[in-house]
Design a protein around this motif. Structure first.
Motif, short mmCIF file in Angstrom:
data_model
loop_
_atom_site.label_atom_id
_atom_site.label_comp_id
_atom_site.label_asym_id
_atom_site.label_seq_id
_atom_site.Cartn_x
_atom_site.Cartn_y
_atom_site.Cartn_z
N VAL A 202 0.97 -1.49 -0.16
CA VAL A 202 -0.13 0.04 0.16
C VAL A 202 0.92 1.49 -0.22
O VAL A 202 2.07 1.04 0.89
N THR A 203 0.47 2.11 -0.11
CA THR A 203 1.10 3.65 -0.54
C THR A 203 0.49 3.99 1.18
O THR A 203 -0.49 4.38 1.41
N ILE A 204 1.53 4.94 2.28
CA ILE A 204 1.42 5.54 2.81
C ILE A 204 1.58 7.54 2.95
O ILE A 204 2.41 7.27 2.42
N ILE A 205 1.24 7.92 3.99
CA ILE A 205 1.85 9.21 3.99
C ILE A 205 2.17 9.22 5.09
O ILE A 205 2.09 9.42 6.22
N GLU A 206 4.09 9.68 5.56
CA GLU A 206 4.51 10.06 6.57
C GLU A 206 5.15 10.81 6.54
O GLU A 206 5.64 12.27 5.58
N LYS A 207 5.20 12.19 7.65
CA LYS A 207 5.71 13.25 7.74
C LYS A 207 7.50 13.15 7.64
O LYS A 207 8.48 12.04 7.60
N ARG A 208 8.37 13.79 6.59
CA ARG A 208 8.82 13.88 6.42
C ARG A 208 10.09 14.68 7.20
O ARG A 208 9.92 15.45 7.43
N MET A 209 11.48 14.42 7.23
CA MET A 209 11.95 14.85 8.82
C MET A 209 12.30 15.71 8.34
O MET A 209 13.14 16.59 9.71
N GLU A 210 12.76 15.88 7.44
CA GLU A 210 14.05 17.90 6.45
C GLU A 210 12.99 18.92 7.12
O GLU A 210 13.23 19.67 7.27
N SER A 211 11.04 18.30 7.28
CA SER A 211 10.16 19.27 7.30
C SER A 211 10.69 20.03 8.58
O SER A 211 10.19 20.91 9.17
N ARG A 212 11.63 20.09 9.88
CA ARG A 212 11.85 19.53 11.41
C ARG A 212 12.46 21.22 11.38
O ARG A 212 12.01 22.05 12.26
N LYS A 213 13.31 21.33 9.87
CA LYS A 213 14.01 23.07 10.28
C LYS A 213 12.99 24.52 10.50
O LYS A 213 12.64 24.99 10.61
N PHE A 214 11.46 23.44 9.75
CA PHE A 214 10.39 24.68 9.79
C PHE A 214 9.91 24.71 10.85
O PHE A 214 8.86 25.54 11.17
N ASP A 215 9.62 23.60 12.24
CA ASP A 215 9.46 23.73 13.14
C ASP A 215 8.98 25.22 13.64
O ASP A 215 7.76 24.96 14.52
N GLY A 371 15.30 21.66 -4.50
CA GLY A 371 15.67 20.44 -5.01
C GLY A 371 16.93 20.43 -3.67
O GLY A 371 16.87 18.76 -3.80
N GLU A 372 17.35 21.00 -3.29
CA GLU A 372 18.25 20.66 -2.87
C GLU A 372 17.43 20.25 -1.03
O GLU A 372 18.75 20.31 -0.06
N LEU A 373 16.72 20.75 -0.47
CA LEU A 373 15.67 20.37 0.79
C LEU A 373 15.70 19.01 0.80
O LEU A 373 16.08 18.88 1.38
N LEU A 374 14.95 18.13 -0.16
CA LEU A 374 14.24 17.20 -0.11
C LEU A 374 15.15 16.48 -0.23
O LEU A 374 15.81 16.64 -0.99
N GLU A 375 15.13 15.25 0.76
CA GLU A 375 15.75 14.24 1.06
C GLU A 375 15.69 13.21 0.11
O GLU A 375 14.68 12.86 -0.07
N ASP A 376 16.35 12.03 -0.30
CA ASP A 376 16.41 11.53 -1.13
C ASP A 376 15.98 9.93 -0.01
O ASP A 376 16.27 9.89 0.74
N ASP A 377 14.73 8.61 -0.75
CA ASP A 377 14.39 8.43 -0.12
C ASP A 377 13.82 7.06 -0.88
O ASP A 377 13.10 7.05 -2.15
N LYS A 378 14.29 5.45 -1.12
CA LYS A 378 13.74 5.43 -2.36
C LYS A 378 12.82 4.31 -2.38
O LYS A 378 11.53 4.21 -2.98
N SER A 379 12.05 4.53 -1.09
CA SER A 379 11.16 4.64 -1.03
C SER A 379 9.63 5.05 -1.15
O SER A 379 8.57 5.36 -1.44
N GLU A 380 10.52 6.42 -1.62
CA GLU A 380 9.19 8.01 -1.76
C GLU A 380 9.06 6.97 -3.19
O GLU A 380 8.70 7.30 -4.64
N ILE A 381 7.30 7.75 -3.57
CA ILE A 381 6.70 7.26 -4.96
C ILE A 381 6.38 9.10 -5.15
O ILE A 381 5.84 9.61 -4.25
N PHE A 382 6.84 9.11 -6.10
CA PHE A 382 6.69 10.47 -6.69
C PHE A 382 7.10 11.64 -5.79
O PHE A 382 6.34 12.56 -5.45
N LYS A 383 8.93 11.99 -6.32
CA LYS A 383 8.80 12.28 -5.34
C LYS A 383 8.97 13.74 -5.83
O LYS A 383 9.31 13.93 -7.64
#
Length: 405
Positions: A202-215, A371-383
């Motif tokens: 299944v496809t799941i939605i999870e929080k990006r760790m890099e988004s914590r920079k803006f908490d 493009g510099e902010l988002l981290e690579d994740d091989k499991s990500e669908i449609f980065k």
């Protein structure tokens, strides 16, 4: 045929579609032609459905009148194909998004049903689209403009695909269209990502760790498009804007309009039209060297100086216009995230300008490019990329709705 999710980003340069996880693009080129020209346009049939995207010719009925349109790449060389680029494009009333929507659905149908009958029906359960802030601000409430755009697609539509060898007549029924705010909606795809859960398939939605920079900071999303640039002030944690004043239209000449001026004033001998110049810049911006090669003679033309000068000048004005509305409204350190189709092209000049206006530390810590902010994740669908971040956000919202049902 049933489509569960159709997400559309009607851009001024490119229209992006994500239809039940199938992604494709159509250049924002639409030219209306007469019935006679439509019937005689093709001299050869299109045998491969893979070639259809470059050969989209349709007809439909608008206000009881039969209309005929060349769409996408087929229309690129026509002198009327870029009539919308030098001004703000009213997508609520323009025929351009509607014609491209019809062509896109016809293309998708043929891709999935290559050996279909000549007449078919399509039901679209959930359609999502976007409108820029400047257009929504014309209404008393954003929701009024959003409803106008959504209602344009609600209900039944008919389209005939006239491309020789691919002819079909479709009835399209749209059940639940919704319109969102460009730029602001992108926060969903910056904050969350779609990943593949292989164990449960299944496809799941999870929080990006890099988004914590803006908490802990308010953040401005800057969406640099070919037609308009929007800026939205989000509350801490990339959360909802607090008021209408949080949405700012950046008063600057549309990027494509500025590019057209450059073409007319300095590069007219090298490019036949705006699209060829735009493609040339897209193909060469990563190394910031713009060398045009004549493939027949081998002659080279160094066009770096006029193009870079224009991009620098545009970036300088853009940075000033973006930072000015928010400098007195923010509480504490303000962060910026730049995206949109033109952001990667302008990125080095925006960085240079921010550094000159502030310093290198502030530029590095507070100004981020997607493009510099988002981290690579091989499991990500449609980065998402800078061009598809709004579209990815619509898909996340669509999947969340499906889950809630």
């Amino acid at each position: 045929m049933k489509i569960e999710r159709l997400n559309a980003d009607f851009g001024n340069s490119t229209d992006n579609f994500l239809v039940d996880s199938y992604y494709f693009e159509i250049p924002t080129c639409v030219v209306e032609i007469s019935k006679e020209k439509a019937e005689s346009h093709f001299t050869n049939t299109v045998d491969e459905v893979g070639d259809l995207l470059d050969r989209l010719l349709i007809s439909t009925t608008i206000d009881d009148e039969d209309r005929y349109f060349m769409v996408g790449k087929l229309a690129e060389d026509n002198p009327y194909s870029n009539s919308h680029v030098g001004r703000m494009h009213d997508k609520i009333n323009s025929d351009i998004p509607y014609a491209i929507f019809l062509a896109a659905v016809a293309y998708y149908y043929k891709i999935k049903n290559e050996d279909s009958e000549n007449v078919a029906e399509i039901e679209i359960d959930n359609m999502k689209m976007l409108l820029p802030i400047w257009l929504l601000k014309k209404e008393e409430k954003f929701s009024i403009g959003q409803a106008k755009m959504a209602n344009r697609f609600l209900g039944e539509h008919t389209v005939k695909l006239l491309t020789s060898g691919m002819e079909i007549e479709l009835t399209i029924k749209v059940g639940s269209p919704k319109c969102y705010i460009e730029s602001e909606v992108a926060r969903w795809a910056i904050k969350y990502k779609m990943v593949n859960d292989k164990d449960n398939n299944v496809t799941i939605i999870e929080k990006r760790m890099e988004s914590r920079k803006f908490d802990d900071n308010e953040t401005v999303l800057v969406d640099i498009g070919g037609g308009s640039t929007d800026a939205v002030l989000l509350t801490k944690g990339l959360n909802t804007p607090v008021s209408k004043d949080s949405f700012q239209v950046i008063q600057i000449t549309p990027y494509l309009g500025r590019l057209e001026k450059l073409l007319k004033e300095k590069l007219i001998e090298h490019f036949t039209d705006l699209r060829s110049l735009e493609k040339f810049i897209v193909a060469n911006y990563k190394n910031q060297k713009y060398i045009l090669r004549n493939q027949n003679t081998g002659t080279k033309y160094d066009l770096t100086a006029p193009i870079v000068d224009m991009l620098k000048e545009y970036a300088e004005l853009l940075v000033y216009k973006v930072m000015e509305p928010f400098k007195d409204n923010s509480k504490g350190v303000l962060k910026f995230i730049y995206f949109g189709g033109e952001a990667p092209i302008l990125a080095p000049y925006i960085k240079e300008c921010v550094k000159n206006m502030t310093n290198e530390e502030i530029m590095e810590n507070n100004h981020h490019f997607l493009g510099e902010l988002l981290e690579d994740d091989k499991s990500e669908i449609f980065k998402p990329t800078a061009r598809t971040i709004n579209l990815a956000a619509l898909e996340i919202l669509s999947l969340n709705e499906r889950k809630s049902k």
